[in-house]
Design a protein around this motif. Sequence first.
Motif, mmCIF file in Angstrom:
data_model
loop_
_atom_site.group_PDB
_atom_site.id
_atom_site.type_symbol
_atom_site.label_atom_id
_atom_site.label_comp_id
_atom_site.label_asym_id
_atom_site.label_seq_id
_atom_site.Cartn_x
_atom_site.Cartn_y
_atom_site.Cartn_z
ATOM 1 N N PHE A 163 -26.837 -12.551 -17.297
ATOM 2 C CA PHE A 163 -27.770 -12.786 -16.331
ATOM 3 C C PHE A 163 -27.725 -11.338 -16.174
ATOM 4 O O PHE A 163 -28.394 -11.561 -16.141
ATOM 5 N N ASN A 164 -26.758 -10.362 -17.028
ATOM 6 C CA ASN A 164 -26.755 -9.053 -16.707
ATOM 7 C C ASN A 164 -27.986 -8.803 -17.850
ATOM 8 O O ASN A 164 -28.929 -7.741 -18.069
ATOM 9 N N LYS A 203 -26.766 -13.263 -10.996
ATOM 10 C CA LYS A 203 -25.762 -12.634 -11.156
ATOM 11 C C LYS A 203 -25.147 -12.296 -9.743
ATOM 12 O O LYS A 203 -23.716 -12.819 -10.112
ATOM 13 N N ALA A 204 -25.234 -11.768 -8.487
ATOM 14 C CA ALA A 204 -24.361 -12.154 -7.496
ATOM 15 C C ALA A 204 -23.474 -12.674 -7.305
ATOM 16 O O ALA A 204 -22.323 -12.695 -7.219
ATOM 17 N N ILE A 256 -19.177 -12.946 -7.748
ATOM 18 C CA ILE A 256 -18.273 -13.449 -6.841
ATOM 19 C C ILE A 256 -17.202 -13.882 -7.194
ATOM 20 O O ILE A 256 -16.448 -14.503 -7.436
ATOM 21 N N ILE A 257 -17.744 -15.327 -8.202
ATOM 22 C CA ILE A 257 -17.341 -15.749 -8.964
ATOM 23 C C ILE A 257 -15.930 -15.810 -9.820
ATOM 24 O O ILE A 257 -14.661 -15.840 -10.135
ATOM 25 N N LEU A 258 -16.838 -14.605 -10.984
ATOM 26 C CA LEU A 258 -15.195 -13.666 -12.130
ATOM 27 C C LEU A 258 -14.217 -12.997 -11.019
ATOM 28 O O LEU A 258 -14.071 -12.102 -11.711
ATOM 29 N N GLN A 259 -14.320 -12.960 -9.253
ATOM 30 C CA GLN A 259 -13.803 -11.252 -8.565
ATOM 31 C C GLN A 259 -14.064 -10.340 -9.005
ATOM 32 O O GLN A 259 -13.733 -9.430 -8.764
ATOM 33 N N ASP A 260 -15.634 -9.920 -9.394
ATOM 34 C CA ASP A 260 -16.057 -8.539 -9.522
ATOM 35 C C ASP A 260 -17.311 -8.351 -8.344
ATOM 36 O O ASP A 260 -17.936 -8.647 -7.701
ATOM 37 N N PHE A 261 -16.478 -8.021 -7.465
ATOM 38 C CA PHE A 261 -17.298 -7.849 -6.440
ATOM 39 C C PHE A 261 -18.378 -6.502 -5.824
ATOM 40 O O PHE A 261 -18.593 -6.900 -5.036
ATOM 41 N N ILE A 296 -21.717 -6.708 -5.141
ATOM 42 C CA ILE A 296 -22.158 -6.136 -3.557
ATOM 43 C C ILE A 296 -23.063 -5.412 -4.105
ATOM 44 O O ILE A 296 -24.497 -4.999 -3.424
ATOM 45 N N GLU A 297 -22.880 -4.227 -5.211
ATOM 46 C CA GLU A 297 -24.368 -3.153 -5.472
ATOM 47 C C GLU A 297 -25.527 -4.532 -5.708
ATOM 48 O O GLU A 297 -26.679 -4.236 -5.066
#
Length: 451
Positions: free
Chosen positions: A335-336, A352-353, A357-362, A366-367
């Motif tokens: 995705f990146n 990607k977003a 969220i699944i990876l908890q990279d909130f 959000i960005e």
Amino acid sequence: MQLSSMCVNIERMKKITTFLFTLCLMWGSAIKPLKAETLLFDAEVMAWLSDMAKPLLQHAHIDPKDVNIYVIQSNEVNAFVTPSKDIFFYSGLILKAEKAEEVQGVLAHEIGHIKGQHYLKNLAHANSHKVPIVLGALLGVGAAALGSGEAATALLSGGLAGTQDSVLRHSRTHEKQADNIAADLLNKEGFSVAGLTSFFSKLQTSHLLYSKTPPAWLLTHPLPKQRIAAMESKLQAEQNLPQKALNPLVFQRIKAKLEAFTKSSGYILRKYSYQDHEAAQYALALSHALEGKIESSIQKLNNFSPDSYGKPFHLQALGMLYQDLSQHQKAQDYFNQAVELRPDLPLLRLSKARNSIILQDFGQAIEDLTIVSHSQPQWSSVFKQLGIAYGKQGNLFESHYNLAKEALLKKAKQDAEIHIQIAESHMEESNSKHQQKIKELKQSPILEKKT
């Protein structure tokens, strides 16, 4: 699986949930007449149409940001534009075309309607004659569509015959104007009108299939033979001019993808099993994914390397397949790369977003979601995801603020009021930005309406 290539069709969802996800987007009122399950969202197909449209829109002095292009899953050969400047293509039209320039010609025609403001003129004309709203619907709510449906939508009868004839003639005038504008836009971008002319030839063939073709005065469009004659005169003037050409391999890939989404797996196997070119492998890979054969789909995608145009969508597909295998970090890598290649495409960024969220990279989610919300402020799903990301981050004000925005877009008044109330309870005192956000929410016309 979360795929921004989406065919939101209830009957097929049982078969394709491992590869497609339902994106609950709530559109503006201009799109309400369309059933949500008929809309097909795919980053690659929508980007291809938008990329073709951008230079034509610029020549027409129309901001490309003001125009969205969507695809409707249907065998119908049709396209139309709404008063909100949204252009809709039926998948059947793209599949019927033999070359990309034919689709480009139809796209230029619809842009011609926008430039000519025909949607506004048609509505004003109908209103001046006190024609029922149903006639506006029959005429495509503004500029009527190209395609085989023109005879069916034009057969009107009853006491309004005289008025209807006047409006239909008005529409035919707009069609001729849109054709002329389309030819001008194509020439300015260095393309021939040959694509539009050849597509008119296909429409003429469709007319010959009718046992009784309605007379020209009963049609919302000029007869295809009349349009062909007009375009052929323009072709004569192009003879010695250098002309551009669209990439045929990209078009083959687009058609293969649409077939994978709209045709049966048996159809795909019969057509592509013994072909070895990229589009065939792409169709088979997507068909396998739709059947839940994830490893096989990944293998087929890895068997070929697309050109630079198809690369980001190839990466996106691999990311979603690895997402199905719960290999979310590997999916994120794909995705990146996809977003890095096409940062302008909101559907890629949305994929990607969701994975972030699944990876908890909130923070990253959000960005990306914030960027998408700026380019697509009517996508309610984006604000729902923002609400989820902020909530998991512990920012309850922003969480319920975004959930309130989602509810307002979906016209869910009571849900919006509840989320606004909760957001207010978490609002920081003396925070002017929070106060302004709540004020803007409360000024929504939805909240002023009686339930």
